[in-house]
Motif scaffolding. Structure first.
Motif, PDB file in Angstrom:
ATOM      1  N   ALA A  96     -26.789  73.889   9.647  1.00 32.05           N
ATOM      2  CA  ALA A  96     -26.861  73.721  11.094  1.00 32.05           C
ATOM      3  C   ALA A  96     -26.091  74.849  11.756  1.00 32.05           C
ATOM      4  N   LEU A  97     -26.560  75.214  12.949  1.00 32.53           N
ATOM      5  CA  LEU A  97     -25.954  76.346  13.658  1.00 32.53           C
ATOM      6  C   LEU A  97     -26.086  76.104  15.156  1.00 32.53           C
ATOM      7  N   SER A  98     -24.995  76.310  15.876  1.00 30.11           N
ATOM      8  CA  SER A  98     -25.015  76.178  17.326  1.00 30.11           C
ATOM      9  C   SER A  98     -24.497  77.467  17.942  1.00 30.11           C
ATOM     10  N   VAL A  99     -25.264  78.059  18.838  1.00 33.81           N
ATOM     11  CA  VAL A  99     -24.888  79.332  19.443  1.00 33.81           C
ATOM     12  C   VAL A  99     -25.123  79.276  20.946  1.00 33.81           C
ATOM     13  N   PRO A 100     -24.400  80.089  21.710  1.00 30.82           N
ATOM     14  CA  PRO A 100     -24.680  80.170  23.147  1.00 30.82           C
ATOM     15  C   PRO A 100     -25.910  81.033  23.396  1.00 30.82           C
ATOM     16  N   GLU A 101     -26.574  80.741  24.480  1.00 31.51           N
ATOM     17  CA  GLU A 101     -27.773  81.486  24.844  1.00 31.51           C
ATOM     18  C   GLU A 101     -27.469  82.988  24.913  1.00 31.51           C
ATOM     19  N   GLY A 102     -28.413  83.793  24.438  1.00 30.67           N
ATOM     20  CA  GLY A 102     -28.282  85.244  24.511  1.00 30.67           C
ATOM     21  C   GLY A 102     -27.754  85.873  23.242  1.00 30.67           C
ATOM     22  N   GLU A 103     -27.190  85.066  22.366  1.00 30.88           N
ATOM     23  CA  GLU A 103     -26.656  85.620  21.119  1.00 30.88           C
ATOM     24  C   GLU A 103     -27.762  85.982  20.144  1.00 30.88           C
ATOM     25  N   ASN A 104     -27.481  87.025  19.349  1.00 33.91           N
ATOM     26  CA  ASN A 104     -28.354  87.353  18.220  1.00 33.91           C
ATOM     27  C   ASN A 104     -27.867  86.555  17.020  1.00 33.91           C
ATOM     28  N   LEU A 105     -28.786  86.095  16.177  1.00 39.06           N
ATOM     29  CA  LEU A 105     -28.357  85.275  15.049  1.00 39.06           C
ATOM     30  C   LEU A 105     -29.214  85.548  13.827  1.00 39.06           C
ATOM     31  N   VAL A 106     -28.655  85.172  12.671  1.00 37.70           N
ATOM     32  CA  VAL A 106     -29.326  85.380  11.389  1.00 37.70           C
ATOM     33  C   VAL A 106     -29.337  84.073  10.605  1.00 37.70           C
ATOM     34  N   LEU A 107     -30.504  83.714  10.129  1.00 35.37           N
ATOM     35  CA  LEU A 107     -30.655  82.568   9.241  1.00 35.37           C
ATOM     36  C   LEU A 107     -30.955  83.079   7.846  1.00 35.37           C
ATOM     37  N   ASN A 108     -30.408  82.405   6.840  1.00 31.33           N
ATOM     38  CA  ASN A 108     -30.533  82.882   5.465  1.00 31.33           C
ATOM     39  C   ASN A 108     -31.357  81.948   4.593  1.00 31.33           C
ATOM     40  N   CYS A 109     -32.067  82.550   3.670  1.00 31.29           N
ATOM     41  CA  CYS A 109     -32.887  81.818   2.708  1.00 31.29           C
ATOM     42  C   CYS A 109     -32.732  82.508   1.357  1.00 31.29           C
ATOM     43  N   SER A 110     -32.436  81.741   0.320  1.00 35.03           N
ATOM     44  CA  SER A 110     -32.344  82.329  -1.011  1.00 35.03           C
ATOM     45  C   SER A 110     -33.194  81.527  -1.981  1.00 35.03           C
ATOM     46  N   PHE A 111     -33.732  82.199  -2.987  1.00 34.68           N
ATOM     47  CA  PHE A 111     -34.580  81.547  -3.971  1.00 34.68           C
ATOM     48  C   PHE A 111     -34.194  82.016  -5.364  1.00 34.68           C
ATOM     49  N   THR A 112     -34.387  81.147  -6.353  1.00 36.83           N
ATOM     50  CA  THR A 112     -33.855  81.421  -7.691  1.00 36.83           C
ATOM     51  C   THR A 112     -34.800  82.227  -8.570  1.00 36.83           C
ATOM     52  N   ASP A 165     -35.815  90.597   0.301  1.00 36.63           N
ATOM     53  CA  ASP A 165     -35.315  91.362  -0.831  1.00 36.63           C
ATOM     54  C   ASP A 165     -35.622  90.537  -2.071  1.00 36.63           C
ATOM     55  N   LYS A 166     -36.773  90.812  -2.671  1.00 30.76           N
ATOM     56  CA  LYS A 166     -37.240  89.985  -3.767  1.00 30.76           C
ATOM     57  C   LYS A 166     -36.312  90.065  -4.979  1.00 30.76           C
ATOM     58  N   SER A 167     -35.799  91.236  -5.246  1.00 27.84           N
ATOM     59  CA  SER A 167     -34.982  91.412  -6.450  1.00 27.84           C
ATOM     60  C   SER A 167     -33.704  90.582  -6.406  1.00 27.84           C
ATOM     61  N   SER A 168     -33.152  90.424  -5.211  1.00 29.18           N
ATOM     62  CA  SER A 168     -31.935  89.626  -5.087  1.00 29.18           C
ATOM     63  C   SER A 168     -32.231  88.178  -4.711  1.00 29.18           C
ATOM     64  N   GLY A 169     -33.501  87.857  -4.486  1.00 35.46           N
ATOM     65  CA  GLY A 169     -33.876  86.481  -4.147  1.00 35.46           C
ATOM     66  C   GLY A 169     -33.400  86.046  -2.778  1.00 35.46           C
ATOM     67  N   ARG A 170     -33.527  86.950  -1.789  1.00 34.46           N
ATOM     68  CA  ARG A 170     -33.019  86.608  -0.461  1.00 34.46           C
ATOM     69  C   ARG A 170     -33.981  87.025   0.644  1.00 34.46           C
ATOM     70  N   SER A 171     -33.974  86.224   1.701  1.00 34.36           N
ATOM     71  CA  SER A 171     -34.688  86.565   2.927  1.00 34.36           C
ATOM     72  C   SER A 171     -33.812  86.169   4.107  1.00 34.36           C
ATOM     73  N   THR A 172     -33.929  86.937   5.187  1.00 38.50           N
ATOM     74  CA  THR A 172     -33.219  86.587   6.403  1.00 38.50           C
ATOM     75  C   THR A 172     -34.194  86.550   7.562  1.00 38.50           C
ATOM     76  N   LEU A 173     -33.917  85.666   8.508  1.00 35.90           N
ATOM     77  CA  LEU A 173     -34.661  85.598   9.759  1.00 35.90           C
ATOM     78  C   LEU A 173     -33.696  85.933  10.879  1.00 35.90           C
ATOM     79  N   TYR A 174     -33.971  87.024  11.560  1.00 41.31           N
ATOM     80  CA  TYR A 174     -33.130  87.496  12.656  1.00 41.31           C
ATOM     81  C   TYR A 174     -33.802  87.109  13.967  1.00 41.31           C
ATOM     82  N   ILE A 175     -33.047  86.427  14.826  1.00 40.73           N
ATOM     83  CA  ILE A 175     -33.554  86.054  16.139  1.00 40.73           C
ATOM     84  C   ILE A 175     -32.714  86.788  17.185  1.00 40.73           C
ATOM     85  N   ALA A 176     -33.361  87.609  17.966  1.00 35.16           N
ATOM     86  CA  ALA A 176     -32.662  88.385  18.984  1.00 35.16           C
ATOM     87  C   ALA A 176     -32.632  87.642  20.315  1.00 35.16           C
ATOM     88  N   ALA A 177     -31.525  87.814  21.037  1.00 35.23           N
ATOM     89  CA  ALA A 177     -31.406  87.265  22.394  1.00 35.23           C
ATOM     90  C   ALA A 177     -31.881  85.819  22.450  1.00 35.23           C
TER      91      ALA A 177
END
Lengths: 112, 113
Positions: free
Chosen positions: B10-26, B67-79
């Motif tokens: 869970a993540l709570s941010v104020p309006e206007g902030e940039n944020l990153v969500l993380n996803c990893s797979f084995t 990044d398939k080799s490291s098993g990671r993805s990020t979702l960046y949401i701007a503003a």
């Protein structure tokens, strides 16, 4: 173009009753999936199908059966419902690996 | 067995902030990865699809990397905006191996006005 349609949307069952959930897609998709979603556990794969006439087990298949007699329809059956099967059920379909997955609106099932 | 994890839960941010969500797979042997949005009581809507041969995809204020080799993805949401409040899920599809579409547990995002 309706996309993915699930019926029914809501259902209350008594323990031991049976029912079938229907997932229908009109996009000629090969792959279809049934999931259950429970609080804090994300979507867990129950069964899936890679084409007409095929089915395969997912992560949580016990207590469920499926059939895909027609390419556009994927049925999920509960033979003897249990309270542990209270959940929201989602169906998804994919055309191939180069396209996005489409989801139905879900079926909220309560077993009392 | 493929396992997909999303942090934070869970993540709570104020309006206007940039944020990153993380996803990893084995298991890095994936065909593609998708990010979805789910509003309360609704089904899932696909946001971005990244093929295993791609590094990133962009749609409006959203940018997803893989990044398939490291098993990671990020979702960046701007503003970020209050309308971005929802649960975000990632899912991996392993193509011809088992053809399974496996989901993470999701990140519940709240954007405060």
């Amino acid at each position: 173009n309706a996309g993915v349609t699930q019926t029914p949307k809501f259902r209350v069952l008594k323990t031991g009753q049976s029912m079938t959930l229907l997932c229908a897609q009109d996009m000629n998709h090969e792959y279809m999936y049934w999931y259950r979603q429970d609080p804090g556990m994300g979507l867990r794969l129950i069964h899936y199908s890679v084409g007409e006439g095929t089915t395969a087990k997912g992560e949580v298949p016990d207590g469920y059966n499926v059939s895909r007699l027609k390419k556009q329809n994927f049925l999920l059956g509960l033979e003897s419902a249990a309270p542990s099967q209270t959940s929201v059920y989602f169906c998804a379909s994919i055309y191939d690996g180069n396209t996005e997955a489409f989801f139905g609106q879900g079926t909220r099932l309560t077993v009392v | 067995k493929q396992e997909v994890t999303q942090i934070p839960a869970a993540l709570s941010v104020p309006e206007g902030e940039n944020l990153v969500l993380n996803c990893s797979f084995t298991d890095s042997a994936i065909y593609n990865l998708q990010w979805f949005r789910q509003d309360p009581g609704k089904g899932l809507t696909s946001l971005l699809l990244i093929q295993s041969s791609q590094r990133e995809q962009t749609s409006g204020r959203l940018n997803a990397s893989l990044d398939k080799s490291s098993g990671r993805s990020t979702l960046y949401i701007a503003a970020s905006q209050p309308g971005d409040s929802a649960t975000y899920l990632c899912a991996v599809w392993d193509g011809g191996a088992t053809n399974k579409l496996i989901f993470g547990t999701g990140t519940l995002l709240a954007v405060q006005p």
